[in-house]
Scaffold this motif. Structure first.
Motif, short mmCIF file in Angstrom:
data_model
loop_
_atom_site.label_atom_id
_atom_site.label_comp_id
_atom_site.label_asym_id
_atom_site.label_seq_id
_atom_site.Cartn_x
_atom_site.Cartn_y
_atom_site.Cartn_z
N ARG A 98 38.81 44.64 41.57
CA ARG A 98 39.16 44.18 40.23
C ARG A 98 40.10 42.98 40.30
O ARG A 98 39.90 41.98 39.62
CB ARG A 98 39.81 45.30 39.42
CG ARG A 98 38.88 46.45 39.13
CD ARG A 98 39.62 47.60 38.49
NE ARG A 98 38.74 48.76 38.33
CZ ARG A 98 39.00 49.78 37.54
NH1 ARG A 98 40.11 49.80 36.82
NH2 ARG A 98 38.15 50.78 37.46
N HIS A 99 41.11 43.11 41.14
CA HIS A 99 42.07 42.01 41.29
C HIS A 99 41.40 40.79 41.90
O HIS A 99 41.69 39.65 41.49
CB HIS A 99 43.28 42.47 42.09
CG HIS A 99 44.17 43.40 41.32
ND1 HIS A 99 45.52 43.51 41.57
CD2 HIS A 99 43.90 44.25 40.31
CE1 HIS A 99 46.04 44.39 40.73
NE2 HIS A 99 45.07 44.85 39.96
N GLN A 100 40.51 41.00 42.85
CA GLN A 100 39.78 39.88 43.43
C GLN A 100 38.94 39.17 42.38
O GLN A 100 38.84 37.93 42.40
CB GLN A 100 38.88 40.36 44.58
CG GLN A 100 39.64 40.73 45.82
CD GLN A 100 38.77 41.39 46.87
OE1 GLN A 100 37.73 42.00 46.58
NE2 GLN A 100 39.20 41.29 48.13
N TYR B 244 41.49 37.08 40.41
CA TYR B 244 41.99 35.96 41.22
C TYR B 244 40.91 34.90 41.46
O TYR B 244 41.22 33.71 41.51
CB TYR B 244 42.56 36.45 42.55
CG TYR B 244 43.98 36.96 42.42
CD1 TYR B 244 45.02 36.08 42.19
CD2 TYR B 244 44.26 38.32 42.51
CE1 TYR B 244 46.32 36.55 42.06
CE2 TYR B 244 45.56 38.79 42.38
CZ TYR B 244 46.58 37.89 42.15
OH TYR B 244 47.87 38.35 42.00
N LEU C 57 48.96 42.27 37.56
CA LEU C 57 47.72 42.66 36.88
C LEU C 57 47.66 44.16 36.66
O LEU C 57 47.99 44.95 37.56
CB LEU C 57 46.50 42.27 37.73
CG LEU C 57 46.26 40.79 37.96
CD1 LEU C 57 45.13 40.60 38.96
CD2 LEU C 57 45.93 40.09 36.65
N THR D 20 44.50 46.43 35.40
CA THR D 20 43.07 46.31 35.08
C THR D 20 42.49 47.70 34.85
O THR D 20 42.70 48.61 35.67
CB THR D 20 42.31 45.60 36.22
OG1 THR D 20 42.55 46.29 37.44
CG2 THR D 20 42.75 44.15 36.35
#
Length: 92
Positions: free
Chosen positions: A57-59, A62, A78, A80
């Motif tokens: 999710r963070h990728q 980003y 973040l 998410t």
């Protein structure tokens, strides 16, 4: 303003149910190692996160905002969630 740029970028790439973005830069400007750039805190609710790990999710985020990291953005926090995850938090 960077908040609007980031919000527009993310909303154009993901199916967003809810989005919050806060600029917390003012809390960091007097730190000894502060060299500029925004500090942002985001809460993003999207079913595009279904079956994705936290790292994935963070990728995703980003990869969308990468062009602003180290230039206009110094730090990002973040949160998410899928819509179901977010709804279940409301009851707690």
């Amino acid at each position: 303003m960077i908040k609007e740029k980031i919000k527009n970028l993310i909303e154009n790439k993901l199916d967003i149910s809810h989005f919050e973005i806060k600029d917390t830069t003012s809390q960091h400007t007097n730190h000894a190692n502060y060299k500029g750039g925004s500090h942002l805190r985001m809460k993003i609710i999207s079913n595009d996160f279904i079956n994705k790990t936290l790292v994935e999710r963070h990728q995703m985020i980003y990869s969308i905002i990468n062009q602003y990291i180290q230039k206009e953005i110094h730090a990002v926090i973040l949160k998410t969630y899928t819509l179901e995850e977010f709804e279940s938090l409301k009851g707690k």
